[in-house]
Write an enzyme that holds these catalytic residues in place. Sequence first.
Site, PDB file in Angstrom:
ATOM      1  N   GLU A 232       0.885  -1.175   0.000  1.00 40.16           N
ATOM      2  CA  GLU A 232       0.000   0.000   0.000  1.00 40.16           C
ATOM      3  C   GLU A 232       0.916   1.216   0.000  1.00 40.16           C
ATOM      4  O   GLU A 232       1.457   1.581   1.042  1.00 40.16           O
ATOM      5  CB  GLU A 232      -0.879   0.020   1.260  1.00 40.16           C
ATOM      6  CG  GLU A 232      -1.893  -1.094   1.359  1.00 40.16           C
ATOM      7  CD  GLU A 232      -3.070  -0.922   0.424  1.00 40.16           C
ATOM      8  OE1 GLU A 232      -3.087   0.040  -0.369  1.00 40.16           O
ATOM      9  OE2 GLU A 232      -3.977  -1.759   0.481  1.00 40.16           O
ATOM     10  N   CYS A 266      -2.448   9.064   2.387  1.00 36.33           N
ATOM     11  CA  CYS A 266      -2.202   8.524   1.038  1.00 36.33           C
ATOM     12  C   CYS A 266      -3.390   8.779   0.130  1.00 36.33           C
ATOM     13  O   CYS A 266      -3.232   9.009  -1.059  1.00 36.33           O
ATOM     14  CB  CYS A 266      -1.889   7.032   1.126  1.00 36.33           C
ATOM     15  SG  CYS A 266      -3.107   6.121   2.066  1.00 36.33           S
TER      16      CYS A 266
HETATM   17  P1  NAP Z   1       8.288   5.204   4.582  1.00 34.99           P
HETATM   18  O1  NAP Z   1       9.442   6.079   4.830  1.00 34.99           O
HETATM   19  O2  NAP Z   1       8.294   4.345   3.398  1.00 34.99           O
HETATM   20  O3  NAP Z   1       8.137   4.307   5.892  1.00 34.99           O
HETATM   21  C1  NAP Z   1       7.143   3.327   6.009  1.00 34.99           C
HETATM   22  C2  NAP Z   1       7.706   2.168   6.788  1.00 34.99           C
HETATM   23  O4  NAP Z   1       8.688   1.520   5.987  1.00 34.99           O
HETATM   24  C3  NAP Z   1       8.414   2.565   8.067  1.00 34.99           C
HETATM   25  O5  NAP Z   1       8.195   1.578   9.039  1.00 34.99           O
HETATM   26  C4  NAP Z   1       9.868   2.607   7.652  1.00 34.99           C
HETATM   27  O6  NAP Z   1      10.750   2.406   8.720  1.00 34.99           O
HETATM   28  C5  NAP Z   1       9.913   1.440   6.709  1.00 34.99           C
HETATM   29  N1  NAP Z   1      10.983   1.483   5.737  1.00 34.99           N
HETATM   30  C6  NAP Z   1      11.470   2.555   5.076  1.00 34.99           C
HETATM   31  N2  NAP Z   1      12.424   2.185   4.209  1.00 34.99           N
HETATM   32  C7  NAP Z   1      12.553   0.834   4.323  1.00 34.99           C
HETATM   33  C8  NAP Z   1      13.355  -0.142   3.690  1.00 34.99           C
HETATM   34  N3  NAP Z   1      14.241   0.190   2.751  1.00 34.99           N
HETATM   35  N4  NAP Z   1      13.220  -1.434   4.061  1.00 34.99           N
HETATM   36  C9  NAP Z   1      12.329  -1.783   4.995  1.00 34.99           C
HETATM   37  N5  NAP Z   1      11.516  -0.905   5.629  1.00 34.99           N
HETATM   38  C10 NAP Z   1      11.629   0.386   5.299  1.00 34.99           C
HETATM   39  O7  NAP Z   1       6.944   6.003   4.506  1.00 34.99           O
HETATM   40  P2  NAP Z   1       6.394   7.068   5.541  1.00 34.99           P
HETATM   41  O8  NAP Z   1       7.094   8.337   5.272  1.00 34.99           O
HETATM   42  O9  NAP Z   1       6.413   6.542   6.930  1.00 34.99           O
HETATM   43  O10 NAP Z   1       4.852   7.153   5.108  1.00 34.99           O
HETATM   44  C11 NAP Z   1       4.414   7.975   4.115  1.00 34.99           C
HETATM   45  C12 NAP Z   1       4.136   7.208   2.844  1.00 34.99           C
HETATM   46  O11 NAP Z   1       3.220   6.142   3.096  1.00 34.99           O
HETATM   47  C13 NAP Z   1       3.447   8.082   1.837  1.00 34.99           C
HETATM   48  O12 NAP Z   1       3.978   7.843   0.548  1.00 34.99           O
HETATM   49  C14 NAP Z   1       1.999   7.636   1.903  1.00 34.99           C
HETATM   50  O13 NAP Z   1       1.246   7.904   0.761  1.00 34.99           O
HETATM   51  C15 NAP Z   1       2.161   6.180   2.163  1.00 34.99           C
HETATM   52  N6  NAP Z   1       0.920   5.603   2.725  1.00 34.99           N
HETATM   53  C16 NAP Z   1       0.198   4.747   1.983  1.00 34.99           C
HETATM   54  C17 NAP Z   1      -0.978   4.205   2.473  1.00 34.99           C
HETATM   55  C18 NAP Z   1      -1.803   3.255   1.661  1.00 34.99           C
HETATM   56  O14 NAP Z   1      -2.639   2.586   2.242  1.00 34.99           O
HETATM   57  N7  NAP Z   1      -1.609   3.149   0.364  1.00 34.99           N
HETATM   58  C19 NAP Z   1      -1.411   4.561   3.749  1.00 34.99           C
HETATM   59  C20 NAP Z   1      -0.649   5.429   4.495  1.00 34.99           C
HETATM   60  C21 NAP Z   1       0.533   5.953   3.968  1.00 34.99           C
HETATM   61  P3  NAP Z   1      11.603   3.633   9.335  1.00 34.99           P
HETATM   62  O15 NAP Z   1      10.616   4.580   9.890  1.00 34.99           O
HETATM   63  O16 NAP Z   1      12.426   2.960  10.361  1.00 34.99           O
HETATM   64  O17 NAP Z   1      12.400   4.208   8.202  1.00 34.99           O
END
Ligand code: NAP
Length: 458
Positions: A232, A266
């Site tokens: 997602e 999102c």
């Molecule tokens: P993010 O930086 O991708 O982080 C999400 C999760 O992934 C965190 O637990 C993060 O851990 C982990 N993570 C990051 N890089 C990783 C890697 N290389 N390997 C494994 N895990 C990794 O995203 P965010 O800034 O928290 O959230 C915002 C994004 O989420 C936006 O793009 C938003 O649109 C999207 N989102 C989508 C939905 C949906 O249902 N489609 C819902 C909500 C949000 P760390 O914090 O430790 O880096």
Amino acid sequence: MAISTVNPTTGVTEQVFEAHSTEEVERRIASADEAAKILRGTSYARRAEWMKATAQLLEAEAEELGRLITLEMGKPIAQSVAEVRKSAASMHFYADNAEKFLADTPLEDPSVVGASKAWTTYQPLGAVLAVMPWNYPIWQVIRFAAPALMAGNTGLLKHASNVPQSAIYLDTLFERGGFPAGSFRTLLIGGSAVAPVIADPRVKAVTLTGSEPAGRSVASIAADHVKKSLLELGGSDPFVVMDSANVPAAAATAVRARISNNGQSCIAGKRFIVHTDVYDEFAAEFARLMGELVVGDPMDPATQVGPLATADGRDELAGLVDDAVALGAQVLVGGSAPQGEGYFYLPTVIAGLSDEMRLVQEEAFGPVASLYRVRDREEALQVANQTTFGLSSALWTNDAAEEQWFLERLEAGAVFINGMTVSNQELPFGGIKRSGFGRELAAEGIREFCNLKTLWKA
Ligand code: NAP
């Protein structure tokens, strides 16, 4: 990235946590694996009893937990408390419906496959890893955990590093509700420590909600180990307003769609695509309402827009706006970070966009709305579909033929007509294109982490 609570309203580091050691992660994976063996042998009725008891804990603790959410990521307090209550409601929903959603399906005429009986049944996979974002620290996790546990799976949570207290709260929640120890555990680890967990043979699948780079990384590690993944990811949802629309209602809804969760959702409408005949009316009303929003301390019930969750997120958003302005876009309202402490950014409406601007392609994760003037439905569709994302969309029209035309052509996982996109436990949720794959919520969500077993009897 440190695992810490930094209050985004003040910028003050409230608490710092040690990441779990490799040995502690091993213990937690082992306990999730052991619990999976127990859980798969329990009845739906027993799991539902535990799930409802867990939901009652959330309901009883909603106010306190709401304050924790607001402390860690800055959304207005009423939205934080509502998030907790919504999470509890979805636990009741899966407690009530899991057995029905996962019921055996017989083949009507088994003789066509040479059997006396043929049917399918859903069985749990085991321990599933959930990598989750900070923007809905409780709801994002529960909407995975409630169906997963009701299906007889167990959950391992790797939460975002900036919401560790929410992660710690969730670590004990299900056990407090009666689930066997190990049914749901938090791994306090950074993103770089996720790969060995996915690789572990006791972990059967992985789900990630977050950004595209994180999704790409997690899904490729899962693919290396031939494990199921669900993604997602981000969205840059179009909010299309055609000339037959109720323009004042569309403008008022557009504001809510854009600023809910301080704009960090999102499924927020991010690109507002408006027919030229109603563009001026919509733009004036939208900019006026965005400019009137109360920005401030999210613990104050009067606040409508709080800070962004992190300094990096605020700077990233400001960078998108600055880039567009440098290339000739016009700011109708907002367009800057206010002076003072905290990671605030003013509600912003920006128009006059052109293709070379980053804002046209990238996700604006904060209270920044892009406005597009279009001549007709073909141009509206072209702008709506021009991003790499395909999460959801909103369409405002009172012309039935036009509505049907858009429904068939919008590249998105959902279309909300004369309204704004919201997630709801009753409706499947997920995207296409670079917004990811798979579905959460509803019956489809609980089936994602099950083995659909085909049974044939001579
Ligand atoms: P993010 O930086 O991708 O982080 C999400 C999760 O992934 C965190 O637990 C993060 O851990 C982990 N993570 C990051 N890089 C990783 C890697 N290389 N390997 C494994 N895990 C990794 O995203 P965010 O800034 O928290 O959230 C915002 C994004 O989420 C936006 O793009 C938003 O649109 C999207 N989102 C989508 C939905 C949906 O249902 N489609 C819902 C909500 C949000 P760390 O914090 O430790 O880096």
